[in-house]
Design a protein around this motif. Structure first.
Motif, PDB file in Angstrom:
ATOM      1  N   ARG A   1     -49.285  44.293 -70.102  1.00  0.00           N
ATOM      2  CA  ARG A   1     -50.534  44.992 -69.798  1.00  0.00           C
ATOM      3  C   ARG A   1     -50.457  45.659 -68.420  1.00  0.00           C
ATOM      4  O   ARG A   1     -50.851  46.802 -68.244  1.00  0.00           O
ATOM      5  N   SER A   2     -49.916  44.922 -67.467  1.00  0.00           N
ATOM      6  CA  SER A   2     -49.833  45.436 -66.101  1.00  0.00           C
ATOM      7  C   SER A   2     -48.985  46.715 -66.077  1.00  0.00           C
ATOM      8  O   SER A   2     -49.355  47.706 -65.444  1.00  0.00           O
TER       9      SER A   2
ATOM     10  N   GLN B   1     -50.768  49.690 -67.602  1.00  0.00           N
ATOM     11  CA  GLN B   1     -51.882  50.212 -66.783  1.00  0.00           C
ATOM     12  C   GLN B   1     -51.389  51.086 -65.630  1.00  0.00           C
ATOM     13  O   GLN B   1     -52.173  51.713 -64.931  1.00  0.00           O
TER      14      GLN B   1
END
Ligand SMILES: C[S@@+](CC[C@H](N)C(=O)[O-])C[C@H]1O[C@@H](n2cnc3c(N)ncnc32)[C@H](O)[C@@H]1O
Length: 368
Positions: A79-80, A83
């Motif tokens: 996810r990081s 993003q």
């Protein structure tokens, strides 16, 4: 040392920072507690890397390689990564995101880190990072005291006037810098630009040929650089980043046989290297040894022995300005310049380093 997390950060250091949202910058790192200057804030291994220069890689192959690495990561890191900003949108989104955010860890390798990649830029940063190839970690160190809740920042670009930095940020990174210096009134920016011009001039002037053919001009340029850097980066004790002019002055003096100044410049460089790299770093240890054994400097006396001195010839009784003139050989500069010493604290540091019996800087980075 704290226990290692799955990502190789030191657990005890992770507690010094947290990820937060910063106005106008997206995510960033913030101090959860006051951090003393010269602290290793954290050191971490990358979670994604490309072992070749990604700009030259075959894009579909590189994108596929990243997709494969990404699949093996835990959900939080996936996810990081997703993003992160993609400044090169197109057919290969993973490669675009990688290219927009990866740090060069050495000539042929770029990498993404869980925390280091989230550090935002500031033209006068409070931290710096470097790749430690011995430990395989990106090390983040504080350059001055950082207050609780203060953002941790590094400089993505170290050189250039504000206009030049702006242009580079726009074309290379796709953002407009909102740091305090870039937003400062015109006269503050003008002064900073003048210092940046001195820094640039030095970089163009001092090279191995010139150290051989015109060492006095190199000493003059190193001194100008030392003062410009000190004023521009206003760090605690004024020692951050000063290792460059001190190491270059040390090299210049050593190559012409001047042991006394090798000792002095090695001590000054060590004070800065300890802050920037840490007490135990190889580079710090190497220069610390030269302060004790100047003859062992690589290239010692290779250009001439015209400046030959011995360590006991460091002058003990000179006042601030005169000591500074001696140190930088100001009496020999082509255009005689009255050395204006506006920095008594710095002179005091030089003298204290010399006067201390059996000099060995303290492990916490202080030289007091
Ligand atoms: C390597 S990333 C840092 C992490 C990023 N803030 C995030 O949320 O993923 C670099 C990006 O952060 C933002 N940034 C970093 N420093 C900045 C600054 N001084 N001013 C404005 N934006 C900045 C820009 O969007 C830049 O492209």
């Amino acid at each position: 040392m704290g226990a290692m997390s799955a990502h190789g950060s030191e657990a005890e250091h992770e507690s010094l920072i947290k990820v937060d949202i910063l106005p106008g910058k997206g995510r960033g790192l913030v101090a959860t507690t006051p951090i003393a200057f010269g602290t290793t804030i954290f050191a971490e291994v990358p979670y994604l890397k490309l072992e070749d220069n990604f700009a030259k890689l075959n894009p579909p192959a590189a994108n596929a390689l990243l997709a494969q690495q990404l699949r093996d990561l835990d959900k939080e890191d996936q996810r990081s990564f997703l993003q992160l900003r993609n400044f090169f949108p197109g057919l290969y989104p993973l490669l675009g995101t990688f290219g927009s955010n990866a740090l060069q860890i050495h000539d042929s390798m770029h990498a993404i880190f869980r925390h280091a990649t989230l550090i935002n830029h500031d033209c006068i940063p409070n931290a710096r990072y470097f790749w430690d190839k011995d430990t395989g970690r990106q090390v983040v160190r504080s350059l001055r005291r950082i207050d609780k809740d203060e953002e941790i920042t590094v400089a993505y670009i170290m050189r250039g006037t504000r206009a030049e930095r702006r242009e580079m940020f726009k074309t290379r990174y796709g953002f407009e810098c909102t740091c305090a210096l870039c937003s400062a009134p015109a006269e503050v920016v003008e002064q900073s630009d003048a210092r940046q011009a001195i820094i640039r001039k030095h970089d163009a002037l001092v090279d191995s040929d010139r150290i051989k053919t015109n060492p006095v001009a190199c000493m003059k340029s190193c001194r100008h650089l030392a003062y410009a850097v000190k004023q521009e980066y206003k760090a605690d004790k004024g020692q951050s980043r000063l290792y460059q002019p001190f190491e270059e002055a040390m090299d210049t003096c050593g190559r012409h046989g001047d042991r006394a100044r090798v000792v002095m410049f090695a001590k000054l460089a060590v004070a800065s290297l300890q802050l920037c790299f840490g007490y135990d770093h190889k580079r710090t240890s190497r220069v610390r040894r030269l302060a004790m054994h100047p003859d062992t400097m690589e290239g010692f006396g290779t250009h001439s022995m015209d400046w030959e001195t011995w360590p006991h010839e460091i002058p003990e009784n000179l006042g601030g300005s005169q000591f500074d003139e001696w140190l930088w050989r100001a009496g020999e500069w082509a255009v005689p310049v009255m050395v204006k010493v506006d920095d008594e604290e710095w002179i005091a540091t030089c003298k204290r380093l010399f006067l201390k019996e059996g000099w060995e800087p303290d492990a916490d980075g202080s030289d007091a």
